[in-house]
Design a protein around this motif. Sequence first.
Motif, PDB file in Angstrom:
ATOM      1  N   THR A  63       0.768  -1.211  -0.043  1.00  0.00           N
ATOM      2  CA  THR A  63       0.070  -0.101   0.047  1.00  0.00           C
ATOM      3  C   THR A  63       0.924   1.359  -0.207  1.00  0.00           C
ATOM      4  OG1 THR A  63      -1.706  -1.098   1.083  1.00  0.00           O
ATOM      5  CG2 THR A  63      -1.849   1.134   1.244  1.00  0.00           C
ATOM      6  N   VAL A  64       2.044   1.245   0.803  1.00  0.00           N
ATOM      7  CA  VAL A  64       2.910   2.672   0.784  1.00  0.00           C
ATOM      8  C   VAL A  64       3.610   2.674  -0.526  1.00  0.00           C
ATOM      9  CG1 VAL A  64       4.947   3.331   1.866  1.00  0.00           C
ATOM     10  CG2 VAL A  64       3.338   2.053   3.327  1.00  0.00           C
ATOM     11  N   ASN A  65       3.909   1.480  -1.235  1.00  0.00           N
ATOM     12  CA  ASN A  65       4.550   1.929  -2.447  1.00  0.00           C
ATOM     13  C   ASN A  65       3.518   2.293  -3.448  1.00  0.00           C
ATOM     14  OD1 ASN A  65       6.939   0.877  -1.539  1.00  0.00           O
ATOM     15  ND2 ASN A  65       6.668  -1.314  -2.483  1.00  0.00           N
ATOM     16  N   ALA A  66       2.292   1.881  -3.447  1.00  0.00           N
ATOM     17  CA  ALA A  66       1.313   2.180  -4.089  1.00  0.00           C
ATOM     18  C   ALA A  66       1.050   3.745  -4.030  1.00  0.00           C
ATOM     19  CB  ALA A  66      -0.018   1.679  -4.029  1.00  0.00           C
ATOM     20  N   HIS A  67       1.164   4.257  -2.792  1.00  0.00           N
ATOM     21  CA  HIS A  67       0.894   5.887  -2.543  1.00  0.00           C
ATOM     22  C   HIS A  67       2.008   6.452  -3.112  1.00  0.00           C
ATOM     23  CE1 HIS A  67      -2.235   6.246   0.382  1.00  0.00           C
ATOM     24  NE2 HIS A  67      -2.379   5.238   0.630  1.00  0.00           N
ATOM     25  N   LEU A  68       3.339   5.991  -3.150  1.00  0.00           N
ATOM     26  CA  LEU A  68       4.341   6.601  -3.763  1.00  0.00           C
ATOM     27  C   LEU A  68       4.181   6.783  -5.140  1.00  0.00           C
ATOM     28  CD1 LEU A  68       7.350   5.168  -1.498  1.00  0.00           C
ATOM     29  CD2 LEU A  68       6.402   7.444  -1.182  1.00  0.00           C
ATOM     30  N   THR A  69       3.855   5.689  -5.845  1.00  0.00           N
ATOM     31  CA  THR A  69       3.747   5.665  -7.130  1.00  0.00           C
ATOM     32  C   THR A  69       2.629   6.707  -7.682  1.00  0.00           C
ATOM     33  OG1 THR A  69       3.895   3.365  -7.442  1.00  0.00           O
ATOM     34  CG2 THR A  69       2.983   4.349  -9.216  1.00  0.00           C
ATOM     35  N   ALA A  70       1.628   6.876  -6.852  1.00  0.00           N
ATOM     36  CA  ALA A  70       0.546   8.042  -7.272  1.00  0.00           C
ATOM     37  C   ALA A  70       1.413   9.419  -7.171  1.00  0.00           C
ATOM     38  CB  ALA A  70      -0.326   7.815  -6.380  1.00  0.00           C
ATOM     39  N   ILE A  71       1.998   9.496  -5.992  1.00  0.00           N
ATOM     40  CA  ILE A  71       2.445  10.766  -5.730  1.00  0.00           C
ATOM     41  C   ILE A  71       3.583  11.365  -6.628  1.00  0.00           C
ATOM     42  CG2 ILE A  71       4.337  12.025  -4.157  1.00  0.00           C
ATOM     43  CD1 ILE A  71       2.841  10.340  -1.717  1.00  0.00           C
ATOM     44  N   ASP A  72       4.379  10.122  -7.297  1.00  0.00           N
ATOM     45  CA  ASP A  72       5.351  10.429  -8.425  1.00  0.00           C
ATOM     46  C   ASP A  72       4.457  10.833  -9.700  1.00  0.00           C
ATOM     47  OD1 ASP A  72       7.367   9.848  -7.156  1.00  0.00           O
ATOM     48  OD2 ASP A  72       7.875   7.948  -7.614  1.00  0.00           O
ATOM     49  N   ASP A  73       3.367  10.406  -9.862  1.00  0.00           N
ATOM     50  CA  ASP A  73       2.744  10.730 -11.122  1.00  0.00           C
ATOM     51  C   ASP A  73       2.136  12.075 -10.831  1.00  0.00           C
ATOM     52  OD1 ASP A  73       1.228   9.865 -13.668  1.00  0.00           O
ATOM     53  OD2 ASP A  73      -0.312  10.624 -12.275  1.00  0.00           O
ATOM     54  N   PHE A  74       1.568  12.475  -9.750  1.00  0.00           N
ATOM     55  CA  PHE A  74       1.083  13.824  -9.541  1.00  0.00           C
ATOM     56  C   PHE A  74       2.251  14.710  -9.609  1.00  0.00           C
ATOM     57  CE2 PHE A  74       0.784  17.152  -6.060  1.00  0.00           C
ATOM     58  CZ  PHE A  74      -0.497  17.878  -6.772  1.00  0.00           C
ATOM     59  N   ASN A  75       3.394  14.495  -9.059  1.00  0.00           N
ATOM     60  CA  ASN A  75       4.238  15.481  -9.024  1.00  0.00           C
ATOM     61  C   ASN A  75       4.919  15.633 -10.665  1.00  0.00           C
ATOM     62  OD1 ASN A  75       4.931  16.368  -6.301  1.00  0.00           O
ATOM     63  ND2 ASN A  75       6.008  14.556  -6.009  1.00  0.00           N
ATOM     64  N   ARG A  76       4.763  14.651 -11.167  1.00  0.00           N
ATOM     65  CA  ARG A  76       5.047  14.765 -12.739  1.00  0.00           C
ATOM     66  C   ARG A  76       4.261  15.626 -13.361  1.00  0.00           C
ATOM     67  NH1 ARG A  76       5.807   8.886 -12.467  1.00  0.00           N
ATOM     68  NH2 ARG A  76       7.997   8.519 -12.840  1.00  0.00           N
ATOM     69  N   ARG A  77       2.748  15.633 -13.156  1.00  0.00           N
ATOM     70  CA  ARG A  77       1.734  16.337 -13.798  1.00  0.00           C
ATOM     71  C   ARG A  77       1.888  17.778 -13.584  1.00  0.00           C
ATOM     72  NH1 ARG A  77      -2.533  13.403 -15.632  1.00  0.00           N
ATOM     73  NH2 ARG A  77      -2.185  11.016 -14.967  1.00  0.00           N
ATOM     74  N   ILE A  78       2.500  18.196 -12.279  1.00  0.00           N
ATOM     75  CA  ILE A  78       2.565  19.537 -11.992  1.00  0.00           C
ATOM     76  C   ILE A  78       3.996  19.982 -12.460  1.00  0.00           C
ATOM     77  CG2 ILE A  78       0.940  19.400 -10.042  1.00  0.00           C
ATOM     78  CD1 ILE A  78       3.344  19.392  -8.247  1.00  0.00           C
ATOM     79  N   GLY A  79       4.732  19.289 -13.061  1.00  0.00           N
ATOM     80  CA  GLY A  79       6.055  19.751 -13.477  1.00  0.00           C
ATOM     81  C   GLY A  79       7.317  19.672 -12.601  1.00  0.00           C
ATOM     82  N   LEU A  80       6.964  19.016 -11.623  1.00  0.00           N
ATOM     83  CA  LEU A  80       8.095  18.772 -10.727  1.00  0.00           C
ATOM     84  C   LEU A  80       9.045  17.691 -10.771  1.00  0.00           C
ATOM     85  CD1 LEU A  80       9.275  20.628  -8.514  1.00  0.00           C
ATOM     86  CD2 LEU A  80       7.880  19.326  -6.751  1.00  0.00           C
ATOM     87  N   GLY A  81       8.474  16.543 -11.479  1.00  0.00           N
ATOM     88  CA  GLY A  81       9.184  15.344 -11.504  1.00  0.00           C
ATOM     89  C   GLY A  81       8.990  14.434 -10.147  1.00  0.00           C
ATOM     90  N   PRO A  82       9.382  13.118 -10.337  1.00  0.00           N
ATOM     91  CA  PRO A  82       8.977  12.153  -9.150  1.00  0.00           C
ATOM     92  C   PRO A  82      10.142  12.410  -8.283  1.00  0.00           C
ATOM     93  CG  PRO A  82      10.277  11.077 -11.033  1.00  0.00           C
ATOM     94  CD  PRO A  82       9.909  12.366 -11.631  1.00  0.00           C
ATOM     95  N   ALA A  83       9.775  12.037  -6.806  1.00  0.00           N
ATOM     96  CA  ALA A  83      10.705  12.331  -5.769  1.00  0.00           C
ATOM     97  C   ALA A  83      11.629  11.252  -5.674  1.00  0.00           C
ATOM     98  CB  ALA A  83       9.667  12.481  -4.522  1.00  0.00           C
ATOM     99  N   THR A  84      12.680  11.278  -5.069  1.00  0.00           N
ATOM    100  CA  THR A  84      13.636  10.349  -4.694  1.00  0.00           C
ATOM    101  C   THR A  84      13.584   9.806  -3.395  1.00  0.00           C
ATOM    102  OG1 THR A  84      15.136  11.936  -3.741  1.00  0.00           O
ATOM    103  CG2 THR A  84      15.616  11.531  -6.072  1.00  0.00           C
ATOM    104  N   ALA A  85      12.223   8.930  -3.232  1.00  0.00           N
ATOM    105  CA  ALA A  85      12.039   8.268  -2.066  1.00  0.00           C
ATOM    106  C   ALA A  85      11.952   6.863  -2.564  1.00  0.00           C
ATOM    107  CB  ALA A  85      10.512   8.641  -1.718  1.00  0.00           C
TER     108      ALA A  85
END
Length: 284
Positions: A63-85
């Motif tokens: 579940t945690v990994n699924a949340h991180l995947t969603a956050i990465d996609d969100f950050n890409r959409r706002i032009g920031l790119g995925p986090a290094t987590a």
Amino acid sequence: MNPLLDMDDDTRRAYLSRIRQYLAWLEDADLNGDPLTDPAVRDWAARDYRAHLLTVLKRKPTTVNAHLTAIDDFNRRIGLGPATAKRIILPNLAPRALDQRTQTRFLRAIEQSAPRDRAMGYTAFYAGTRIHELVALDIDDLHISARKGVLIIRMGKNEKYREVLMHTTLRTELDTYLRHRANLPGADKSKALFLNVRGGRLSARAATDVLNGIADRAGIDVGRDEEFTTHVLRHTLGTKLAREGEDVVKIAQILGHNLETARRYTLPTEADMQAAIDKLTVDE
């Protein structure tokens, strides 16, 4: 490619829910900067949220990994790119599947269902269809004769086409349902295999509710962190095939997987690991 477009409705809702939970957590997080504009703060936020999910909310690693995947996609959409987590390393186990006893309970609950729901339950169980594949089926996608049947998936994940040979039970149930369907409202106007009460094509959400309802009647806990999801039926079929000695090439073709994904079914399940522990002998 937009990952949201390659999800069924239930998965898409869960994906968006994870983003809303993350944004709600950000409102109270003490990050000393803006995680939506500053890459360094973005990384701190993702790592802190990962720790929050694990230690405070007690979420499972998957579940945690699924949340991180969603956050990465969100950050890409706002032009920031995925986090290094970093993702949490998961145990090298087969995907979650129903054990034999639970499968029996599920099949018995299917037997007590209405004709359409029986056909849907057996299709998901014996053909391993994804929800969006199930509701996309047309009458013309079934080829049934006295001795065999073929189910055609015209647009699976990643637009893959496949043909699935039917189990005897599935062939019988679908043949029975087709005769029942002929008398339903709108049957002469819709090419969809599974119809709603208005005679139109059944939605993915409604199909999910049908399968979840069967599981609930079987006394199986329903939910992403519980014993049953509609996708667990695919895992159950893959695991059964692997345990019965079928090679990964056959499993991949039946389920519409690549070979690497199909190999996961040859790994031990949690039940296999428990059985190994239970066999240990001790001196008393």
